[in-house]
Design an enzyme around this catalytic site. Structure first.
Site, short mmCIF file in Angstrom:
data_model
loop_
_atom_site.label_atom_id
_atom_site.label_comp_id
_atom_site.label_asym_id
_atom_site.label_seq_id
_atom_site.Cartn_x
_atom_site.Cartn_y
_atom_site.Cartn_z
N HIS A 74 0.85 -1.20 0.00
CA HIS A 74 0.00 0.00 0.00
C HIS A 74 0.88 1.23 0.00
O HIS A 74 2.04 1.20 0.43
CB HIS A 74 -0.97 0.00 1.19
CG HIS A 74 -0.33 0.06 2.54
ND1 HIS A 74 0.11 1.22 3.12
CD2 HIS A 74 -0.06 -0.91 3.45
CE1 HIS A 74 0.60 0.98 4.32
NE2 HIS A 74 0.53 -0.32 4.55
N ASP A 76 -0.38 4.47 1.08
CA ASP A 76 -0.77 5.48 2.06
C ASP A 76 -0.04 5.24 3.38
O ASP A 76 0.40 4.13 3.68
CB ASP A 76 -2.29 5.50 2.27
CG ASP A 76 -2.87 4.15 2.69
OD1 ASP A 76 -2.37 3.11 2.23
OD2 ASP A 76 -3.83 4.13 3.49
N GLU A 138 -5.29 1.70 2.56
CA GLU A 138 -5.05 0.55 3.44
C GLU A 138 -5.16 0.96 4.89
O GLU A 138 -5.72 0.22 5.71
CB GLU A 138 -3.67 -0.04 3.15
CG GLU A 138 -3.42 -1.40 3.82
CD GLU A 138 -2.89 -1.32 5.23
OE1 GLU A 138 -2.85 -2.36 5.92
OE2 GLU A 138 -2.51 -0.21 5.70
#
Length: 386
Positions: A74, A76, A138
């Site tokens: 992910h 983020d 996420e």
């Protein structure tokens, strides 16, 4: 010839993008897509429905056949608000054998290694496909990967997925699932001297919180069974997070709001805990309405993530163990996108550099030793599929 960046240079670029989960990550994804294109790799970008500034990406290297390996991460990161950092969290800084920066551990370190490996595989000319999957959202419940997995059906179907969350390069084959809700208790305001004629949203909300405490106490008192024994704690627990409500000391609260969530062990289901919560809410609502018809409890589901359970004949586990040499049994209580891949029919293992103990912390870091172990893993993987 277009420059092939080192994992360190890629990580430095990724960290420079402040992709806090409340903010868009599109600039990072656009950079990755452009970098892959420079090396002849087509990146497929998936925009978040209704919010195109949030993006996911998937790419494929190798023959157009099924059975490949996916490297999943992910993009983020969690906020740095209120944290005291010794360095700029969005500038990669090396000190005392560590690389500091937000996301270095969770999990841009793995992302950088995966991007590097995909480019290396492109030049090596692999016989087994290698794919890259980078998601958004996420950190707010593993929600963005669902659309990404659906979009990946445009590629040849891979068989194995390595999710690179920080595990100190140990192979994790099980973790808890999650259910998250926002609870809004609607009360009825009266003067506090006439408490019995109104409904204090805070006091009735406290009844639901006490139910959560009782659930935890009962679970902790039971003897753990089966795979639950592998977790810490060895049971499903309920947590209440941020809470707000009330306007004055002498007024019964009209509103009380709080977050409530479950961490669910494999072998138990999301449905059973959803049903238990809703039964309790319906019971409390009935009692509140007996005092004031206007009173009720509103519950909004924020996300659901199935538990990730170990399974037999797991090709991803076999692959990860072969590349790392790790044969230990590892189960974690934090959640990852692995369970969504498993639900979609992939074989999955979680394995990546760094320690979860420094994730989300101020001065988050990835040790140079772990980063090097991650690069060794990727080098072996590219050789494996070549």
């Amino acid at each position: 010839m277009t420059e092939r960046l080192s994992p360190r240079a890629i990580l430095e670029k990724l960290v420079s993008f402040p992709t806090v989960s409340r903010d868009p990550n599109g600039m990072l994804i656009d950079w990755v897509a452009g970098y892959l294109a420079e090396h002849g790799i087509t990146a497929h970008v998936v925009e978040k429905p209704g919010a195109p500034e949030w993006k996911a990406l998937f790419a494929h290297v190798g023959p157009e056949v099924d059975g490949g390996v996916v490297l999943s991460g992910h993009t983020d990161v969690v906020p740095v608000d209120g944290q005291t950092w010794d360095t700029d969290p969005f500038t990669l800084t090396e000190r005392d054998g560590r690389l500091y920066g937000r996301g270095t551990c969770d999990m841009k370190g793995f992302d950088a290694l995966a991007i590097w490996a995909l480019v290396e595989a492109q030049y090596a000319g692999v016989r087994r496909p290698l794919q890259l999957a980078l998601s958004y959202d996420e950190e707010i419940g593993c929600t963005g990967v669902v659309d990404l997995i659906t979009a990946m059906t445009d590629l040849p179907r891979a068989s194995d997925v390595i999710v690179g969350e920080p595990t100190m390069m140990k192979v994790v084959t099980g973790h808890k699932g999650g259910l998250s809700y926002w609870v809004h208790v609607h009360g009825f305001e009266v003067h506090s001297s006439l408490l019995h004629t109104g409904v204090s949203a805070i006091m009735w909300g406290a009844k639901l919180i006490e139910w959560a405490n009782a659930m935890n106490d009962a679970a902790a008192a039971r003897m753990p069974e089966g795979i639950a024994e592998q977790f810490n704690p060895p049971y499903t627990n309920v947590h209440v997070g941020p809470i707000s409500g009330g306007t004055a000391h002498n007024i019964t609260a009209k509103d009380c709001e709080f977050g409530l969530g479950f961490r669910i062990v494999p072998g138990e289901t999301l449905q059973q805990y959803d049903a238990a919560l809703r039964w309790e809410i319906n019971d409390l609502t009935g009692k509140m309405k007996a005092v004031r018809e206007e009173a009720w409890i509103e519950v909004t589901e924020r996300f659901r993530l199935p538990p990730f359970a170990p399974e037999a004949d797991n090709g991803a586990e076999v692959l990860a163990r072969r590349l790392t040499g790790d044969n230990s049994d590892n189960f974690v209580s934090y959640a990852t996108e692995a369970s969504h891949f498993q639900t979609a029919g992939y074989k999955v293992a979680v394995c990546g550099p760094g320690s979860i103990e420094v994730a989300h912390q101020p001065n988050e870091y990835l040790s140079l030793t772990q980063f090097a172990e991650g690069q060794t893993f990727m080098t072996r993987l590219v050789a494996e599929v070549s």
